[in-house]
Design an enzyme around this catalytic site. Sequence first.
Site, mmCIF file in Angstrom:
data_model
loop_
_atom_site.group_PDB
_atom_site.id
_atom_site.type_symbol
_atom_site.label_atom_id
_atom_site.label_comp_id
_atom_site.label_asym_id
_atom_site.label_seq_id
_atom_site.Cartn_x
_atom_site.Cartn_y
_atom_site.Cartn_z
ATOM 1 N N ASN A 146 11.027 3.241 -8.449
ATOM 2 C CA ASN A 146 10.268 3.574 -9.655
ATOM 3 C C ASN A 146 10.379 5.084 -9.851
ATOM 4 O OD1 ASN A 146 8.409 4.003 -11.672
ATOM 5 N ND2 ASN A 146 6.602 3.572 -10.407
ATOM 6 N N TRP A 147 11.217 5.457 -10.790
ATOM 7 C CA TRP A 147 11.458 6.896 -10.997
ATOM 8 C C TRP A 147 10.274 7.589 -11.674
ATOM 9 C CZ3 TRP A 147 17.179 7.774 -13.026
ATOM 10 C CH2 TRP A 147 18.077 7.309 -12.059
ATOM 11 N N LYS A 148 9.364 6.806 -12.254
ATOM 12 C CA LYS A 148 8.240 7.372 -13.025
ATOM 13 C C LYS A 148 8.796 8.300 -14.120
ATOM 14 C CE LYS A 148 5.480 6.900 -8.928
ATOM 15 N NZ LYS A 148 4.209 7.102 -8.298
ATOM 16 N N GLY A 166 2.025 7.926 -3.508
ATOM 17 C CA GLY A 166 2.302 9.353 -3.671
ATOM 18 C C GLY A 166 1.495 10.242 -2.741
ATOM 19 N N GLU A 174 -0.844 3.711 -12.121
ATOM 20 C CA GLU A 174 -0.886 4.902 -12.992
ATOM 21 C C GLU A 174 -1.110 4.488 -14.446
ATOM 22 O OE1 GLU A 174 2.807 6.609 -11.633
ATOM 23 O OE2 GLU A 174 1.854 6.988 -9.691
ATOM 24 N N SER A 229 4.134 5.043 -0.543
ATOM 25 C CA SER A 229 4.739 5.963 0.434
ATOM 26 C C SER A 229 5.683 5.257 1.404
ATOM 27 C CB SER A 229 3.650 6.739 1.184
ATOM 28 O OG SER A 229 2.867 7.496 0.271
ATOM 29 N N HIS A 282 1.301 -0.961 -13.330
ATOM 30 C CA HIS A 282 1.295 0.041 -12.257
ATOM 31 C C HIS A 282 -0.066 0.751 -12.277
ATOM 32 C CE1 HIS A 282 2.258 3.653 -9.972
ATOM 33 N NE2 HIS A 282 3.281 2.977 -9.474
ATOM 34 N N GLU A 317 0.278 -2.586 -4.033
ATOM 35 C CA GLU A 317 0.323 -1.136 -3.960
ATOM 36 C C GLU A 317 -1.087 -0.575 -3.793
ATOM 37 O OE1 GLU A 317 4.127 0.567 -5.543
ATOM 38 O OE2 GLU A 317 2.762 0.561 -7.232
HETATM 39 C C1 PEP Z 1 4.842 3.822 -6.791
HETATM 40 O O1 PEP Z 1 4.702 4.659 -7.658
HETATM 41 O O2 PEP Z 1 4.927 2.631 -7.102
HETATM 42 C C2 PEP Z 1 4.920 4.264 -5.399
HETATM 43 C C3 PEP Z 1 4.855 3.372 -4.452
HETATM 44 O O3 PEP Z 1 5.052 5.616 -5.196
HETATM 45 P P1 PEP Z 1 5.319 6.336 -3.768
HETATM 46 O O4 PEP Z 1 6.410 5.584 -3.082
HETATM 47 O O5 PEP Z 1 5.713 7.726 -4.121
HETATM 48 O O6 PEP Z 1 4.032 6.264 -3.011
#
Ligand code: PEP
Length: 256
Positions: A13-15, A177, A101, A217, A99, A171
């Site tokens: 997931n590049w966001k 993050g 976010e 993470s 997600h 998640e």
């Molecule tokens: C995500 O945004 O779905 C995610 C898991 O981010 P990260 O791996 O940076 O924690």
Amino acid sequence: MNRRYRKTIIAGNWKMNKTASEGKALLDEIKQSVGKIKWCEVVCCVPFVDIPMALRALKDTRIAVGAQNMHHEASGAYTGEVSAAMLKDLGVKYVIIGHSERREYFGETDELVNKKVLAALEAGLHPIVCVGERLEQRDMGITHELIAMQVKAALAGVPQDKVRKMVIAYEPIWAIGTGRTATAEQANEICELIRATIRKMYGARTARAVTIQYGGSMNAKNASELLAQPDVDGGLIGGASLKAPDFTAIVEAANQ
Ligand code: PEP
């Protein structure tokens, strides 16, 4: 993971990162380093404007392209939005829905997530639906109830024959993050709970065919241990998907 019954899927997931030219450089690097993908599916979920570039760059590879969001209506006066049919028509295969976010910064509710899931499936996309608890909720001891509710809400009205096309990503919000990963046991416990919730709704055969990812993470160091869990069928990866060596190492861990 359990490859006998379901796909292992590693999705980046590049966001809101990477212009199309930066993204092309990253995909070229990933293509070179990733080698032969045998045992898992690999997806890069890129910003909308990077999608045509990503489809071109990944044309002759086994890496699929995903989007990070979509609107739930088929078309209409929704300035700035993108429909499932628009994504499908380009050649997009997966779409991340709900997600944390999007839930937090854009007010997406369980009800909206459900509408998007139904629209994505209708258009022939594979939704990657994110569920997860906040740290306070985990501390209050309500993680199980909350996750089960998010899963039930996301799946409301999804017909039996379409459930297998879905991916659920567990998640935990406190792990996204932050560099703080759920332990392999914590990740497996909730992925198992998600499968049990699907089992109650659709039966054992369907539940065992659904890919359930862990996200939060995940990185080159912890991927193998997380993916070794029986109910963790892959990863949704943010930060580490932006660095070719890290993403490649995770793909390799899933490809063992
Ligand atoms: C995500 O945004 O779905 C995610 C898991 O981010 P990260 O791996 O940076 O924690």
